[in-house]
Design an enzyme around this catalytic site. Structure first.
Site, PDB file in Angstrom:
ATOM      1  N   GLY A   1       0.843  -1.126  -0.002  1.00  0.00           N
ATOM      2  CA  GLY A   1       0.048  -0.065   0.042  1.00  0.00           C
ATOM      3  C   GLY A   1       0.803   1.328  -0.179  1.00  0.00           C
TER       4      GLY A   1
ATOM      5  N   TYR B   1      17.948 -24.403   1.508  1.00  0.00           N
ATOM      6  CA  TYR B   1      18.399 -23.044   1.419  1.00  0.00           C
ATOM      7  C   TYR B   1      18.049 -22.694  -0.095  1.00  0.00           C
ATOM      8  CZ  TYR B   1      21.672 -19.080   1.047  1.00  0.00           C
ATOM      9  OH  TYR B   1      22.065 -17.891   0.839  1.00  0.00           O
TER      10      TYR B   1
END
Ligand SMILES: *[C@@H]1O[C@H](CO)[C@@H](O)[C@H](O)[C@H]1NC(C)=O
Ligand SMILES: *[C@@H]1O[C@H](CO)[C@@H](O)[C@H](O)[C@H]1NC(C)=O
Length: 187
Positions: free
Chosen positions: A17, A61
């Site tokens: 936003g 990972y």
């Protein structure tokens, strides 16, 4: 997965936003070459490792770093036309304390030599390693670049799974559920 991916996925949603209100915004995900060695699937996205060995850790990972690339692509698509661009960057191999910590965990002499050698040959210091990210963040030429995977200064080919739209959508949808986005927070 929590630190590398889910946290960023959630935070980015919560900041959208504000970013849209800015004249322009650039979101960068710090990915890794390790994204090319992954076993990401809906099953491993939120996988609980009971007794992880070296390969398990490596794959988790890689999965987190691939998830970032895929999320960056979908963010980019959903934010087209808003002035907010989204890319992922990998900094090649950077000599950071990550490697010293790996030394401490894996006391295998050959593994340590391998890590030490690859650091000597390919390792760059953190300043050098950061330049690709800085470039993607401020370069005027990259003002409109979005949905790209940069290796240092130039776009790279992404890991294969990142081109599978259906798979990317499945991972995105599952991630929305894992981080508990409300319907209003979804993009
Ligand atoms: C993927 O990774 C998980 C966790 O390391 C492992 O348990 C699983 O066997 C792997 N799957 C494949 C297909 O390699
Ligand atoms: C970015 O896009 C705008 C609008 O299409 C265009 O005017 C501008 O030249 C582009 N900038 C770059 C660096 O590509």
């Amino acid at each position: 997965m929590q630190i590398n991916y889910f946290g960023h996925f959630l935070l980015t949603h919560l900041l959208i936003g504000l970013l849209k209100k800015s004249p322009s915004g650039r979101i960068l995900f710090t990915s890794s070459l390790v994204a090319f060695t992954n076993n990401l699937s809906l099953k491993t996205l939120n996988f609980d490792l009971e007794k992880p060995n070296y390969f398990d850790r490596h794959f988790v990972y890689g999965n987190s770093k691939l998830s970032m690339i895929m999320a960056a692509d979908i963010f980019a698509k959903k934010l087209k036309g808003t002035g907010v661009t989204v890319n992922s960057v990998h900094p090649l191999l950077v000599k950071t304390p990550l490697f010293t910590k790996i030394h401490a965990i894996y006391k295998n002499v050959f593994f340590q030599m391998y890590i030490w050698l690859s650091q000597c040959v390919f390792g760059r210091d953190p300043w050098e390693g950061s330049q690709g990210l800085v470039h993607a963040a401020v370069s005027r030429k990259l003002k409109n670049a979005t949905g790209k995977f940069f290796g240092d200064y130039a776009p790279w080919r992404k890991p294969l799974k990142a081109y599978n739209k259906q798979f990317c959508k499945e991972i995105w949808d599952a991630s929305e559920i894992y981080v508990g986005l409300t319907p209003e927070e979804r993009l």
